[in-house]
Design an enzyme around this catalytic site. Structure first.
Site, PDB file in Angstrom:
ATOM      1  CG  ASN A  35      -2.014  -1.024   1.143  1.00  0.00           C
ATOM      2  OD1 ASN A  35      -2.675  -1.142   0.119  1.00  0.00           O
ATOM      3  ND2 ASN A  35      -2.203  -1.782   2.211  1.00  0.00           N
ATOM      4  CG  ASP A  58       4.944  -9.616   3.532  1.00  0.00           C
ATOM      5  OD1 ASP A  58       4.597  -9.859   4.708  1.00  0.00           O
ATOM      6  OD2 ASP A  58       4.136  -9.409   2.615  1.00  0.00           O
ATOM      7  CB  SER A 124      -7.210   2.142  14.663  1.00  0.00           C
ATOM      8  OG  SER A 124      -8.397   2.713  14.176  1.00  0.00           O
ATOM      9  CE1 TYR A 148      -6.774  -1.025  10.198  1.00  0.00           C
ATOM     10  CE2 TYR A 148      -8.511   0.346  11.132  1.00  0.00           C
ATOM     11  CZ  TYR A 148      -7.177   0.127  10.832  1.00  0.00           C
ATOM     12  OH  TYR A 148      -6.245   1.079  11.178  1.00  0.00           O
ATOM     13  CE  LYS A 152      -4.263  -1.096  12.920  1.00  0.00           C
ATOM     14  NZ  LYS A 152      -2.803  -1.022  12.722  1.00  0.00           N
TER      15      LYS A 152
END
Length: 344
Positions: A35, A58, A124, A148, A152
């Site tokens: 990304n 990675d 987040s 998502y 987290k």
């Protein structure tokens, strides 16, 4: 001694690299460029006039990650790497659980192997889900509402378990609110793949003509103008928060969570108005249905970060918009450019 930055070529990672280098830190970057673009790291060097080691690695490749630790005297890790789209996570939850959680486990395995136990984790505000009260403090209930956010939250829990197993670990969990803006140079900024998921890059792409209009997701919320309110924070302020967290974890052991936000909320239409003022460009808007799972109002109580880290967000929404526009207007195609940048 060096600071390892995972996902350092990304939006927040690249800005944090700049702030670390400016502060005199030695850094090592690993990124798989899923990304992000290598070009962003070249521009970090352009901004700072400093060079640093970069590995195309990675985190799922534990053997290659192991080599990074063999070749560099790593003192601490700032962990940004991971998939980050809420919508994509709903469509492909297994991909998110695999990439975000398992890669973090592999990273911690290698850190433990080389006795590196200082970690700043990019979490987040999605871990809070729909908040019971506003502003949101770190002791608010944790109830992530999408894959998502759950990745987290699971990582936060596994890092807490890791500390309980070995009190030599020192970990900061940084819960971001809504980062926007770009570096004042206009050289680095947010460059999403495809149609943006976040508000500001969507606005800027409308402003340069790549997109026809801004889809405003709902206008019937109980807010000043019916559109959702969020806590927008300048990415440079956010980057500086990582330096403060890094200082903290090298002083004391434990696991601590910190909200990184401004403590102020702006509606979608207020952000649009601020951007129009900063850019002198009119943004056509179209009201569409709200996104499933979205909440009306979300902003932080950042007082813990101020008290314990000595950090506070300094830049206002006008500066966030102006810097976003400088970045986008100078880089209409993001990092996909043939313009050559001189590396010092």
């Amino acid at each position: 001694m060096a600071i390892l930055i995972t996902g350092g070529a990304g939006y927040i990672g690249s800005h944090t690299c700049v702030e670390l280098l400016k502060a005199g830190y030695e850094i090592v970057v690993v990124d798989n460029y899923l990304n992000s673009k290598p070009e962003s790291l070249k521009r970090v060097s352009e901004i700072t006039g400093k060079s640093f080691d970069v590995y195309h690695v990675d985190l799922m490749d534990e053997k290659s990650l192991d080599q990074v630790f063999i070749e560099n005297p790593i003192e601490a890790v700032i962990h940004f790497a991971g998939l980050k789209s809420v919508g994509e996570s709903v469509k492909t939850p297994l991909l998110y659980y695999e990439h975000n959680i398992i890669s973090t486990v592999k990273l911690c395995n290698v850190m433990e192997k080389y006795n590196v136990k200082n970690l700043v984790f990019s979490s987040s505000a999605t871990v809070y889900g729909e908040p019971e009260r506003i502003p949101i403090s770190e002791d608010s209930p944790l109830k992530a509402m999408n894959p998502y956010g759950r990745t987290k939250l699971i990582i936060e829990e596994l890092l807490s378990d890791l500390y309980e197993s070995d009190h030599n670990w020192s970990i900061a969990l940084l819960r971001y609110f809504n980062p926007i803006g770009a570096h004042e140079s206009g050289l680095i900024g947010e460059a999403p793949n495809g149609i943006p998921n976040n508000l500001m890059p969507y606005i800027t792409q409308v402003a340069i003509g790549k997109l026809k209009e801004l889809n405003v997701l709902g206008n019937n919320y109980p807010t000043c103008d019916g559109t959702g309110i969020r806590d927008y924070i300048h990415v440079v302020d956010l980057a500086k928060g990582h330096l403060k967290a890094l200082e903290k974890i090298t002083e004391i052991n434990g696991v601590n969570a910190y909200n990184l936000g401004t403590g102020k909320g702006y509606s979608v239409l207020e952000v649009v108005a601020a951007f129009e003022k900063a850019s002198d460009v009119k943004i056509p808007c179209k009201i569409v249905g709200p996104r499933p799972g979205d909440i009306a109002i979300c902003y932080a109580d950042p007082s813990k970060a101020q008290m314990e880290l000595g950090w506070i967000a300094e830049k206002g929404v006008e500066e966030m918009c102006a810097d976003s526009w400088r970045w986008q207007s100078s880089n209409p195609n993001g990092y996909d450019t043939k313009t050559k940048i001189k590396i010092t």
